[in-house]
Design a protein around this motif. Structure first.
Motif, PDB file in Angstrom:
ATOM      1  N   ASN A 119       0.833  -1.203   0.000  1.00 44.95           N
ATOM      2  CA  ASN A 119       0.000   0.000   0.000  1.00 44.95           C
ATOM      3  C   ASN A 119       0.863   1.247   0.000  1.00 44.95           C
ATOM      4  OD1 ASN A 119      -2.618  -1.289   0.137  1.00 44.95           O
ATOM      5  ND2 ASN A 119      -2.132  -1.832   2.256  1.00 44.95           N
ATOM      6  N   PHE A 120       0.224   2.369  -0.357  1.00 46.26           N
ATOM      7  CA  PHE A 120       0.910   3.672  -0.388  1.00 46.26           C
ATOM      8  C   PHE A 120       0.069   4.667   0.400  1.00 46.26           C
ATOM      9  CE2 PHE A 120       1.830   1.359  -4.246  1.00 46.26           C
ATOM     10  CZ  PHE A 120       3.214   1.429  -4.341  1.00 46.26           C
ATOM     11  N   ALA A 121       0.738   5.553   1.096  1.00 49.27           N
ATOM     12  CA  ALA A 121       0.055   6.608   1.847  1.00 49.27           C
ATOM     13  C   ALA A 121       0.722   7.946   1.531  1.00 49.27           C
ATOM     14  CB  ALA A 121       0.111   6.327   3.353  1.00 49.27           C
ATOM     15  N   GLY A 122      -0.096   8.966   1.375  1.00 49.95           N
ATOM     16  CA  GLY A 122       0.438  10.305   1.148  1.00 49.95           C
ATOM     17  C   GLY A 122       0.571  10.703  -0.301  1.00 49.95           C
ATOM     18  N   ILE A 123       0.190   9.817  -1.245  1.00 52.10           N
ATOM     19  CA  ILE A 123       0.306  10.137  -2.670  1.00 52.10           C
ATOM     20  C   ILE A 123      -0.951  10.888  -3.109  1.00 52.10           C
ATOM     21  CG2 ILE A 123       0.427   9.192  -5.001  1.00 52.10           C
ATOM     22  CD1 ILE A 123       2.070   6.905  -3.919  1.00 52.10           C
ATOM     23  N   GLU A 177      -1.781   1.167  -9.531  1.00 49.13           N
ATOM     24  CA  GLU A 177      -1.587   0.229 -10.641  1.00 49.13           C
ATOM     25  C   GLU A 177      -0.406   0.610 -11.534  1.00 49.13           C
ATOM     26  OE1 GLU A 177      -5.123   2.948 -11.680  1.00 49.13           O
ATOM     27  OE2 GLU A 177      -4.390   1.836  -9.945  1.00 49.13           O
ATOM     28  N   LYS A 178      -0.001   1.881 -11.468  1.00 48.90           N
ATOM     29  CA  LYS A 178       1.181   2.296 -12.237  1.00 48.90           C
ATOM     30  C   LYS A 178       2.454   2.082 -11.439  1.00 48.90           C
ATOM     31  CE  LYS A 178       3.343   6.264 -14.483  1.00 48.90           C
ATOM     32  NZ  LYS A 178       3.245   7.708 -14.828  1.00 48.90           N
ATOM     33  N   LEU A 179       2.395   2.246 -10.117  1.00 50.91           N
ATOM     34  CA  LEU A 179       3.589   2.162  -9.282  1.00 50.91           C
ATOM     35  C   LEU A 179       4.019   0.721  -9.018  1.00 50.91           C
ATOM     36  CD1 LEU A 179       2.831   4.937  -6.644  1.00 50.91           C
ATOM     37  CD2 LEU A 179       4.379   5.075  -8.581  1.00 50.91           C
TER      38      LEU A 179
END
Length: 806
Positions: A135-139, A147-149
């Motif tokens: 997961n990512f937070a802050g983007i 889906e791109k990262l």
């Protein structure tokens, strides 16, 4: 069957391994683990085992701690086997192998204990956790979605966790942010581990910060060139309306190399450059880039010395130099380029083993750079054998007959270049290159002709609009490398077969064409065409009547010299003219009816173009004389001459200037009063004088305004084309010319039949586009005078057409 069995065995073994690994395969980070393995080996392999490996046999291998990875998989990766001697070196290698699998973490070890007069090897593994979720937070940036990262990260969901990969993932994410201007982004990660399931969740925490932009680029130290000149060389730009002003480390480093090359090419061999990036004192998200240049001395060339030459005179070698001549600025790259030019001069004379060594030194007295070219000529080389490679479909004979160099000839650059031009002009090959191979005789080498074939067969269909045929649809089947004897593939013989059918609002046509350029392996060409063409009356495209043509021709040809070809064509046509405009005069209405035309046309062509598909230099001159009627029979007796001359001038940036002139003259004889209208000359429109309606330049019917054509024509064209992309060119043109009713009026200001004459001209711009269906042209021409029969000069008009060459 043997190959099928091996493939099946490999797939079966791989599937067993994949199942036993529970689909948890991962890229191994081998390099980073080897050092830690070596450090922990002494601890992992039990050094206090009471069993001596030299005297004991391994009776059992026990695996402990594995959950996801099967015991069989672990044992299969080890050298140590049940029944083999226990060896400390083998155990050490086994531990390395287990770590390099990428499945196991620190703490994995191999112990031993006595067992049944031998040794039991105990393998204790600590399995890495599986990544369950990333997961990512802050983007907040819209272009950076999950889906791109995720595909760009080294860590993958469903694979084993590797902390070294997580560190690399942070670097990857920072690079992605840097590309869009967030160079101050801060990223770290958290790993949540579930010990019961041995699964992990990875969270990347992102603090984007503000988007950083380049405020100014300040150049200092430049004395010989203005800052504006230097800034134009840089890909790094300051932020403004048409540029984001993003600072990229790799781009600015390339800019420094580009500047260094620029200075060295201009004689500043000692130039040094440095750059510094500083944030603005008030606004930290704005950057200033400072580029400092220490130019050093500008060097020019002093003496140029040639040594080692015996077979080619020094004056001729000096003539091959393009850049490094006395008095010009000195550049290492230019010096090397001129060394290549000297080598090419020798290659063209057959000295393909010639070597040229360049050297330079600063003359202490003059302060200039003296250059020395030391030439090791070696001996002339001769062609032993010619080997053709890369041709899958095309027969060797089709390639060899185009070559202008033969076994026994000395290597000749001019002949090799001409051979390459001829092969490229066939349209069968995407690339043509040469190589050589040594033979047992020192002065003889085999010539390798290496080709890369392109598609020569096509089936295409489509539709469109042109200013000549209005709306039109077509279907075409063509094989440019046809071979009627090669069943069932029918390719590779160098013949051309085409069938095309088109249908539209004003015209329909069907054509079948065949050409064999070498009949019975002799340089004689034979071909035929069968066609049926209908064109409805349409004043917008210059037809004041319906026209139907049905017929065909037979063609014979011979290559007379390297650049001159002769052809002879016999044509038989049945032509019908009807539906003539009711208000037309007698001159046009007398063309009504059907006629048979039999004609014989000898022709000559002189062609030195480097490439017939995309010409950059050379000439094309053609002349043909058509004789109809007389001893050939038919309903109409006339003769016509048509000539064309084109000269192509290569200009910088791959642009080309084409100068083209066309002339046509003819007259009737015997029982025919005038050349029939369908055999006369016409001008105006996309292919002759742009800016005017199709066929509307020249004599017209005084009542219906329909074009009548004439017995003589002169047309000149000047066109400049500049490539923007590989498939797109822009063009500027100037056209001039006219058509006259009578042969004797050609070139005069007055047509004795229509009281018109002089020359009509047009200027304009256009584009040229390569498409899968062939080249297309769109021009906008502006007439410089009013058209015949018109009261005033018209505005500009578009001309759209598709053709087989630009």
């Amino acid at each position: 069957m043997r190959r099928t069995f091996l493939v099946f065995s490999f797939i079966f073994s791989f599937s067993l391994l994949s199942n036993s690994c529970s689909l948890f395969a991962q890229e191994e980070n081998k390099a980073q683990k080897v050092s830690s393995i070596e450090q922990s080996q002494e601890k992992a392999v039990n050094p206090t085992s009471p069993v001596q490996e030299s005297a004991k046999i391994v009776n059992l291998i026990e695996v402990r701690g594995n959950k996801a990875i099967s015991t069989n998989t672990i044992i299969s990766k080890m050298k140590t086997r049940v029944g083999s001697p226990y060896l400390d070196t083998a155990i050490s290698d086994d531990l390395k192998r287990l770590y390099l699998l990428g499945f196991f973490d620190e703490g994995t070890k191999i112990d031993s204990e006595p067992y049944k007069d031998g040794v039991k090897v105990i393998v204790t593994v600590v399995e890495r956790p599986l990544i369950e979720k990333i997961n990512f937070a802050g983007i907040t940036h819209a272009s950076l979605k999950d889906e791109k990262l995720k595909p760009q990260l080294k860590s993958k969901e469903g694979q084993y966790l590797d902390y070294a990969n997580l560190t690399e993932d942070i670097r990857i994410l920072k690079k992605l942010y840097e590309k869009i201007g967030f160079s101050q982004v801060q990223i770290d990660y958290n790993v949540s581990l579930d010990k019961e399931t041995n699964k992990a969740k990875v969270l990347f925490n992102v603090v984007e910060g503000k988007k950083v932009r380049i405020q100014e680029i300040i150049i200092s130290g430049n004395k010989s060139f203005k800052s504006a000149r230097i800034l134009r060389l840089l890909k790094t730009k300051r932020a403004w309306f048409f540029n984001a002003g993003v600072l990229k480390d790799d781009v600015i480093k390339e800019d420094m190399e580009r500047l260094k090359t620029f200075y060295r090419d201009n004689g500043f061999s000692d130039v040094t450059l440095s750059y510094e990036v500083k944030p603005d004192l008030k606004k930290s998200y704005l950057l200033n880039v400072y580029i400092n240049i220490v130019e050093g001395k500008k060097y020019s060339i002093g003496n140029v010395v040639i040594s080692g030459n015996k077979y080619i005179k020094e004056k001729e070698i000096i003539g091959a130099l393009k850049d490094c001549l006395p008095g010009k600025v000195f550049s290492q790259d230019r010096m090397r380029n001129d060394a290549s030019n000297i080598q090419s001069l020798y290659f063209d004379r057959g000295y393909i083993s010639c070597r040229v060594m360049e050297g330079s030194a600063v003359n202490a007295q003059t302060g200039r750079v003296d250059i020395t070219y030391n030439i090791d000529e070696n001996d002339v080389a001769y062609v032993s054998k010619i080997k053709v490679r890369g041709n899958v479909k095309t027969k060797d004979a089709v390639i060899r007959r185009e070559l202008r160099i033969y076994p026994g000839d000395k290597f000749d650059g001019a002949k090799l270049n001409r051979s390459k031009e001829r092969l490229k002009n066939l349209g069968y090959f995407e690339e043509v290159s040469y190589d050589t191979e040594d033979t047992q005789v020192p002065d003889k080498k085999d010539l390798i002709v290496d080709v890369k074939e392109t598609k020569t067969g096509s089936f295409s269909f489509g539709g469109g609009y042109s200013t000549v045929d209005d709306f039109v649809g077509f279907a075409e089947i063509e094989q440019k490398n046809f071979d009627w004897l090669n069943w069932p593939y029918f390719t590779g013989g160098g013949q051309d077969l085409k069938f095309r059918g088109s249908f539209g609002t004003v015209s329909n046509s069907f054509e079948l064409s065949f050409t064999n350029p070498w009949v019975f392996d002799y340089p004689f060409s034979f071909g035929f065409d069968l066609y049926k063409r209908d064109h409805k009356r349409d004043e917008d495209v210059g037809y004041g009547y319906d026209q139907k043509v049905m017929g065909g021709d037979l063609r014979l040809g011979k290559e007379l010299t390297e650049y001159i070809n002769g052809n002879l064509t016999f044509r038989h046509d049945k032509i019908q003219i009807k539906n003539i405009s009711g208000d037309a005069t007698v001159d046009l209405k007398k063309e009504d009816g059907s006629n048979i035309i039999n004609s014989l046309t000898p022709s000559l062509s002189f062609d030195t173009r480097d490439n017939v598909f995309e010409t950059r230099k050379g000439e094309l001159v053609t002349g043909m004389m058509q004789y109809a009627g007389g001893f050939l029979g038919g309903d109409k007796y006339f003769w016509k001459f048509y000539g064309r001359a084109s000269h192509y001038v290569p200009l910088p940036f791959k642009s080309v200037l084409e100068l083209k002139g066309r002339v046509g003259v003819g007259d009737s004889f015997g029982n025919t009063d005038d050349i029939p209208i369908y055999e006369r000359f016409f001008a105006g429109g996309a292919d002759t004088i742009r800016g005017y309606e199709e066929r509307k330049v020249g004599p017209t019917d005084p009542v219906s305004k329909d074009p009548l054509g004439g017995q003589s024509m002169l047309v000149g064209n000047i066109e400049y084309t500049y490539p923007l992309l590989n498939f797109l060119k822009v063009a500027g043109f100037y056209d001039v010319g006219n058509v006259w009713s009578r042969l004797g009026d050609i070139g005069t200001k007055r047509d004795t039949s229509t009281n018109t004459g002089g020359f009509k001209s047009g200027i304009g711009l256009g584009i040229r586009v390569k498409t899968p269906l062939g080249p297309m042209r769109l021009d906008y021409g502006i007439p410089m005078a009013k058209a015949p029969g018109e009261d005033k000069k018209s505005n500009g008009r578009f001309h759209f057409s598709a053709s087989h060459d630009f």
